[in-house]
Design a protein around this motif. Sequence first.
Motif: not given
Length: 536
Positions: A84-85, A90-91, A95-101
Amino acid sequence: MKSKYGRLSVVAVFLAVVCVYWYVSADGKRDKDIPAASGPDATGGNEKQPLTEPVQLLNWWEQRLEAATSAGDYKVAGDYATRKASYYRSVGNEAEAAAWYETSASYWAKAKAVDRRFYDDVPPSAHEVTIEPYVSVPAGADNRKLAKFEPSSGTYLGLFGLFDWPAVEPEFGQYHPIGLTYSGWRKDENDMRNYFPVRFMNSIKSTASGALQIGWEPHYGLDSVKDDDYARSFARQAKEAGIPIFMRYASEMNGAWVPWYDEPAKYIEKFRLMSKVMKEEAPNVAMVWSPNFWPNDNIDDYYPGDEYVDWVGFSLYATPFFGENEDFSKNQIDYFAPLYEKYAHKPIMISEGGVTHYIRKTGKDYAKWGESQLANMYAYLPRMFPQVKAITYFNIAKSRSETLNADYIYDIRENTLMYDLYRRQVQSDYYLTQVEQGAATEDNVKYVPLPSAQAESLTGKRKLFVYVKMPMEVQPFAVAVLQGDRRLAISYEVPWEVELDFSALQAAEPLTVAVYNSKHEEVARQPFEWSKANLK
């Protein structure tokens, strides 16, 4: 000449033992979540612009993430959180990527004994990455006459390990039209037992559109095989079954673990004899000649001839060992390709195949590697080799393997990543759920390598998938297709399939395939001069 061979020595002994036990229980853990239909949801646009979310895939990841956290399986939870991160990066949603990482890191911290060799912690060099795009073309254009029960496109699903056939679809999320079982041979003329698999046949017949694959095995040697009452009675029972039957007579004859090994001339004589019996007694039987994929230097010696063979089959297994040592240098596709070149004039089935993901003797877990190998088998292999028209997974239950004291575990349900991937892959419309003459996928296509496709025929919307091979069988997290600096499409799951409108592309400009890791860093790219290619 009998020889010892490395990779399959343990597997071969194990399979020989298994064949003695014809009826196998199918216990194991059961996950009742059934996947939605699979398929890419990629859209076009500039490389830097956000893409429409592949809602179906994201929902599936979320379901599996929740199931993993509920079960305390933090290795799997960390895997899905990382996916998910990577997607959100990729899009352009950093912010959402950092939270999922961050979430994935917390799961990995809780996980035990993660073998990081099979993750992309160390990015490969670009020259270590194999990239091969394939494009869809109409199937049947060569007007080749189809063999008995051969589909014109697509691949039949088969399974070994469940003998209550109505339970297959709830267990794996898709109906499998071919059930594999084994039948022995009578010892002598005084043996009056009925060896035909009546119980399993009736279970399959209770479903809508089933077929049998029977491993018919002369355990007492080839001299016991005669055109006699036993053989004729077995054939007549096959006819009375009234369903398609793939008769896999005396398989894996090229391996020293079976009693019918090392007598190629006699083997050919007996195969031809049984082919004759079946043709005379059972028109619903297709004869399958089925060696093991290894050793591969003696396979040709056993071929009975095109007149006697309806289908060619192969046993095809993936194990993380060569002899006593770990070896991740080759996969099933590497081993299968030269065999395919020799026998693709016939329809081919992977008559039994499996992936070892756990070794009981050492307690070593190869879960992530197993997921990649299963992707090779179900996402890539039938599409790359269009004459592969059936594939059967040897899903012997872990509990049965333990009873038989077998070291290698193949049971998909014991590896959450493999179980999830399998249920996604078999939803593809490339997999057929009914055995019938000339069956076809909805769009009735096959795939050819992009460089060998005729440029003038590549018009309109076409499917394109990409075979990617990286060191240690690590899979990418995304694969994109570009023309110039414009991203045409991106896929987030194997076989990295997208849809392109070739009529809208610049004919003189190559297509470029880019491969991304879990941080959405580009690890390799390769251009393909599709517009200048000639049919090979």
